[in-house]
Write a protein that holds these residues in place. Structure first.
Motif, PDB file in Angstrom:
ATOM      1  N   ALA A 102       0.833  -1.206   0.000  1.00 32.90           N
ATOM      2  CA  ALA A 102       0.000   0.000   0.000  1.00 32.90           C
ATOM      3  C   ALA A 102       0.865   1.253   0.000  1.00 32.90           C
ATOM      4  CB  ALA A 102      -0.936   0.000   1.207  1.00 32.90           C
ATOM      5  N   ASN A 103       1.925   1.229   0.787  1.00 30.24           N
ATOM      6  CA  ASN A 103       2.830   2.376   0.848  1.00 30.24           C
ATOM      7  C   ASN A 103       3.477   2.628  -0.505  1.00 30.24           C
ATOM      8  OD1 ASN A 103       5.419   3.798   1.199  1.00 30.24           O
ATOM      9  ND2 ASN A 103       4.915   3.727   3.375  1.00 30.24           N
ATOM     10  N   ARG A 157       2.389   1.659  -3.460  1.00 24.25           N
ATOM     11  CA  ARG A 157       1.364   2.094  -4.428  1.00 24.25           C
ATOM     12  C   ARG A 157       1.064   3.579  -4.246  1.00 24.25           C
ATOM     13  NH1 ARG A 157      -1.058  -3.191  -3.686  1.00 24.25           N
ATOM     14  NH2 ARG A 157      -0.668  -4.334  -5.601  1.00 24.25           N
ATOM     15  N   ASP A 158       1.004   4.021  -2.983  1.00 25.14           N
ATOM     16  CA  ASP A 158       0.775   5.448  -2.706  1.00 25.14           C
ATOM     17  C   ASP A 158       1.889   6.319  -3.278  1.00 25.14           C
ATOM     18  OD1 ASP A 158      -1.554   4.806  -1.391  1.00 25.14           O
ATOM     19  OD2 ASP A 158      -0.719   5.088   0.638  1.00 25.14           O
ATOM     20  N   GLN A 159       3.086   5.747  -3.399  1.00 24.01           N
ATOM     21  CA  GLN A 159       4.221   6.475  -3.968  1.00 24.01           C
ATOM     22  C   GLN A 159       4.243   6.404  -5.494  1.00 24.01           C
ATOM     23  OE1 GLN A 159       8.081   5.738  -2.110  1.00 24.01           O
ATOM     24  NE2 GLN A 159       7.002   4.884  -0.343  1.00 24.01           N
ATOM     25  N   GLY A 160       3.297   5.665  -6.063  1.00 27.50           N
ATOM     26  CA  GLY A 160       3.197   5.580  -7.514  1.00 27.50           C
ATOM     27  C   GLY A 160       3.989   4.456  -8.149  1.00 27.50           C
ATOM     28  N   CYS A 161       4.378   3.458  -7.385  1.00 27.49           N
ATOM     29  CA  CYS A 161       5.147   2.338  -7.934  1.00 27.49           C
ATOM     30  C   CYS A 161       4.271   1.467  -8.820  1.00 27.49           C
ATOM     31  CB  CYS A 161       5.713   1.477  -6.811  1.00 27.49           C
ATOM     32  SG  CYS A 161       7.186   2.156  -6.080  1.00 27.49           S
TER      33      CYS A 161
END
Length: 80
Positions: free
Chosen positions: A43-44, A46-50
């Motif tokens: 989730a972290n 994904r939040d960074q746009g990975c």
């Protein structure tokens, strides 16, 4: 690919924390702990746009780093 401030295999405090927890957990409790950690990890990122590809790569790096930490701990314990 976004620039990660702290690549997964360099997060020493998180790696140590997970390894310490896994030393004391077994069976389903260890599985639940690890699934929860990896869900938060994903989730972290994904939040960074990975991307999914980069997320998988970072997760593998983190898992390998935790395994290496566990091996170091167990090797040190065996030497005592």
């Amino acid at each position: 690919m976004p620039l990660l401030q702290f690549p997964a295999d360099r997060r020493a405090a998180d790696i140590r924390r997970c390894a310490e927890a896994l030393q004391n957990l077994h069976g389903e409790a260890a599985n639940r702990f690890w699934r929860s950690e990896m869900a938060g990890f994903a989730a972290n990122l994904r939040d960074q746009g990975c991307s999914d590809h980069e997320l998988s790569r970072q997760a593998a790096l983190f898992m390998d780093a935790v395994q290496m930490e566990l091996q170091v701990v167990y090797a040190a314990a065996a030497e005592r």
